[in-house]
Design an enzyme around this catalytic site. Structure first.
Site, PDB file in Angstrom:
ATOM      1  N   ASP A  67       0.808  -1.220   0.000  1.00 40.59           N
ATOM      2  CA  ASP A  67       0.000   0.000   0.000  1.00 40.59           C
ATOM      3  C   ASP A  67       0.840   1.269   0.000  1.00 40.59           C
ATOM      4  OD1 ASP A  67       0.918  -0.556   2.563  1.00 40.59           O
ATOM      5  OD2 ASP A  67      -1.058  -0.945   3.397  1.00 40.59           O
ATOM      6  N   ASN A 136      -7.766  -3.324  14.016  1.00 39.38           N
ATOM      7  CA  ASN A 136      -9.152  -3.671  13.650  1.00 39.38           C
ATOM      8  C   ASN A 136      -9.206  -4.851  12.688  1.00 39.38           C
ATOM      9  OD1 ASN A 136      -8.125  -2.517  11.364  1.00 39.38           O
ATOM     10  ND2 ASN A 136      -9.596  -0.828  11.251  1.00 39.38           N
ATOM     11  N   GLU A 143      -9.719  -2.287   5.061  1.00 39.03           N
ATOM     12  CA  GLU A 143     -10.376  -2.003   6.333  1.00 39.03           C
ATOM     13  C   GLU A 143     -11.640  -2.847   6.492  1.00 39.03           C
ATOM     14  OE1 GLU A 143      -8.767  -0.376   8.448  1.00 39.03           O
ATOM     15  OE2 GLU A 143      -8.459   1.731   7.991  1.00 39.03           O
TER      16      GLU A 143
END
Ligand code: F6R
Length: 245
Positions: A67, A136, A143
């Site tokens: 990324d 998370n 995400e």
């Protein structure tokens, strides 16, 4: 999934570097998928040390990173290109023309993502993908979401990720809100996946991601379906899993 329990961060880093170094030794022209963040820094340090000792040769290796922040040029010290250069590329004999990250300066997301998918396909596929784990459950910048995104896409960072990454920036407002990231299908196409986790603050998410249900709300949980995943985690990160492993 194979789980290697490490004593601490340094032990985790050494074990991970051993696996990467075996990959390079067995296939000198391999394609490595690489990650940034705090977790792999120690691993890169070991690889650099072994290169300096003459035990590792990166000259034929190709790398594709997971990324890059959208909007940050390569010379911005918070860009992932800068990070990779600082921690690995400038310290070993890798051919910089064979190191790839999404282009953070490309404002058109469709163009940036299409170009990066083409680059990844042109490598012929990732042999070994290194991953860290977000608090998370994110991997790359995939995400929590209602679906798994397949290929490179532009993502809006969750509030939790912005808070976690704030430590690298002067203030919260300086954290970029968007990033380009490899998709889940691309990550799963790697021949082998090596995921590293360190620290007690990740103990809950390790248990949820690797022993809970597979769901796009915990993106790393999809790794349970890959045939060759190695989790290298330290005792603190595995502390919630003692009844399972
Ligand atoms: C970095 C990346 C992220 C990190 C994750 C964990 O390229 O893709 O998924 O691996 O946010 O970050 P650290 O290691 O800083 O806890």
């Amino acid at each position: 999934m194979r789980i290697y329990k490490a004593k601490d961060y340094n032990d985790m880093s050494r074990k991970a570097a051993n696996i990467i170094s075996s990959q390079i030794t067995l296939k000198p022209n391999c394609v490595l998928g690489l990650a940034t963040g705090s977790t792999p820094i120690g691993t890169y340090e070991h690889l650099v040390e072994w290169y300096k000792q003459g035990d590792l040769d990166f000259s034929e290796v190709t790398t594709v990173n997971l990324d890059e922040y959208k909007g940050l040029p390569r010379d911005n010290d918070q860009s992932y290109y800068y990070f990779m250069n600082e921690h690995l590329f400038s310290k070993v004999n890798i051919d910089k023309n064979k190191t790839f990250l999404p282009d953070g300066t490309e404002a058109d997301s469709d163009v940036a993502c299409k170009k990066y998918n083409e680059i990844i396909h042109a490598t012929g596929g990732v042999d070994l993908q290194l991953l860290g784990l977000g608090h998370n459950g994110h991997i790359g910048f995939n995400e929590p979401s209602d679906t798994f995104e397949k290929e490179t896409h532009c993502i809006t960072l969750s509030e939790r990720t912005i808070q976690a990454n704030m430590r690298f920036f002067p203030s919260e407002k300086d954290v970029p809100r968007q990033a380009y990231t490899m998709g889940i299908q691309t990550i799963l196409s790697a021949g082998k996946i090596l995921i590293l986790v360190s620290g007690e603050e990740k103990a809950d998410i390790v248990k949820t991601a690797f022993f809970g249900p597979v769901t796009p709300q915990v993106p790393a949980s999809i790794l349970q379906f890959h045939k060759d995943v190695i989790l290298v985690a330290d005792e603190a990160a595995l502390s919630q899993c003692s009844d399972i492993i």
